[in-house]
Design a protein around this motif. Structure first.
Motif: not given
Lengths: 345, 345
Positions: A224, A253, A257, A260, A280, A283, A285, A339, B257, B260, B280, B283-285, B287, B334, B339, B343
């Motif tokens: 990542r 992924i 990131r 975004l 991953e 699921f 976004s 979406r 998920r 959202l 994971e 890096f997810s949105s 985080t 986050e 967000r 930070r």
């Protein structure tokens, strides 16, 4: 003389067959019977006779699976599928992580030989065909992945180059004009990266375009953090891409990131597609468009090929190494379609 | 008489020590020397004498790691850390996936005994303490995770209950009023779930509140899909929560998920915190806020404890089983802070 199966059976008041079932870890022994046998084993200090078993040429019921790294979700999920497929044959799978280093891969085969494994499923990254041939001489082996074609053993893989071309074609069909690639690698052993880059370039050529070298981002590894850093470099270079094909899902992924974080909409400003279809990405976004190899089929095929060699009657010639290509498909989700459109797919 | 090390050394024109290094897979042999030795091994049909090695009581340099499932990112990352820590001692790690079934775990110990492993690092889910004691009699073993305290072997774990309480306290401190939990399990072996629920309830009690049973969601497994389904049930129940503590990160990622997808803002409408700190979630949105156990420390400690037992001089009494607690911390990102605030952390 050390105690044998017979002594344990007598002490526990069960049949030799029952002791053997307990020792072999079979599942259908009643708990109290198992406990009685285990007690007798402990009291007598019985240890299964490994050497005798080996001399008889019997099976251990154990196979080894050698993979580059478990930290990479694709390999972890593949390992899970192989363990499941092997379970149906009552095989135990011991997994060895090689880190993809040729040195460790070389050590592996000799290390494993000292164990009672019946066969090996091996996803090599560092070792090349001729070298594998020398080592494959007496342990039945199935190779996975794109590293070796027409090698010394049965081989199961998808068509990487075709799959990469399909992913890129999907981005072209969305009308994207500045299509980048993340995942190029220069090392001579980086076969995966080379094949996926070839597919990327072929699809662009087919659409009458040439890959802009400024839009091909190199990475150290397929993690990542590498994807995130590569995307940052592409954005910093001035003229950002409007689509990116990442050579695996983890890179994608990481790239998303960064997009975004910098305020780009995915896929509005930049569409992103990956490769592997790890859970991953189903699921995340946005959810991740990707190339989906049929991992369960890869696992089952590898186990079946190995079983065929193990079941070969003594004296019968082993079949020549077989090449099996497994299906893949492009799965389109939010990271390229958006979406609402993704929900209609 | 079958060929021995000496014959291989003569044929390859190298020392016996060099042949031994190649056979053992050590990394510091020059490639052309290695090739010469391998050629001699192949020509002579030499096979390392497993039985003799075992009778001498020598070490195999191989340890086994038994984990519930590699599909779960926490265990895959833990396995990677253990392989790395073991590498520094030139140990090979063979990994066995048990699926957390007591039956498979029982079979495991006897299956592994038949192999030349020096020791075992074991994260049991199904087996209980007394049973492990019976099996642990002669293979040095280190246990991981919360399943067994004061068991028969060295044990490395974090304080689960305290960690779960800290995660819940973080949600309270954000001023959330309807705090839900996802991950409860009723099975008698579900120790992880029980400890994390106890920590959740303790933190709420401390804040002068009681856990609303309608806000405690049960799950079958700790996977993303279970988290997504549990969140959907909480939302459908009428009065949705404004914060959720998920008993692992995969559940949290599934829950986010669903939120959202249903148009809820995270953390605006619902703050979410997980447990494990898998990559994971970085890096997810958004985080993911989470409890971070020091996984590298867990891995290194397990390997060190095992090494200590293996290095015990013959005849010396083994130390009594040791309990080692590893540090953890709550990492806020986050999914609870938003967000901009995240930070600034």
């Amino acid at each position: 003389m050390p105690p044998g199966l017979k002594d344990v059976a007598r002490q526990a008041g069960v049949s030799i067959k029952t002791v053997s079932n307990v020792v072999n870890g079979y599942l259908h022994v009643a708990p109290d019977t198992r406990a009685r046998v285990q007690k007798a084993i402990a009291e007598l200090g019985y240890r299964p006779n490994v050497a005798a078993r080996q001399l008889r040429g019997g099976r251990s019921g154990v196979i080894a699976l050698a993979l580059p790294e478990l930290r990479s979700a694709y390999f972890a999920e593949l390992a899970g599928s192989i363990v499941k497929a092997a379970e149906e044959r009552h095989w135990t799978v011991l997994i060895d992580q090689t880190d993809g280093s040729a040195e460790r891969e070389r050590g592996l085969v000799s290390r494993l030989r000292r164990h009672l494994i019946d066969g090996l499923i091996f996803s090599p990254l560092g070792m090349a065909g001729p070298e594998l041939a020398a080592d494959a001489s007496d342990t039945p082996m199935v190779l996975l992945g794109e590293r070796v074609w027409h090698g010394p053993a049965d081989h199961v893989a998808i068509d990487n180059t075709a799959a990469a071309a399909e992913a890129t074609r999907h981005l072209c069909e969305l009308g994207r004009r500045r299509i980048a690639a993340i995942g190029a690698q220069d090392a001579p052993t980086a076969v995966t990266a080379r094949q996926r880059l070839a597919g990327f370039e072929a699809a662009l050529a087919e659409a009458g375009r040439r890959a802009d070298p400024g839009l091909v981002a190199h990475v150290e590894e397929f993690h990542r953090a590498d994807g995130a850093a590569a995307m940052a470099r592409l954005l910093d270079s001035g003229d950002p891409p409007d689509a990116v094909f990442c050579f695996n899902d983890l890179l994608a992924i990481g790239a998303i990131r960064t997009l975004l974080d910098r305020g780009y909409a995915v896929p509005g400003d930049v569409a992103v597609i990956g490769f592997d279809d790890i859970e991953e990405g189903r699921f995340s976004s946005p959810t991740l468009s990707t190339v989906s190899p049929d991992v369960d089929r890869i696992a089952r095929t590898a186990v079946d090929l190995l079983a065929e060699r193990l079941d070969l009657p003594r004296g019968e010639d082993a079949p020549a190494p077989r090449e099996v290509r497994i299906e893949h498909r492009v799965v389109v989700r939010e990271s390229t379609l958006g979406r609402l459109a993704a929900r209609r797919v």
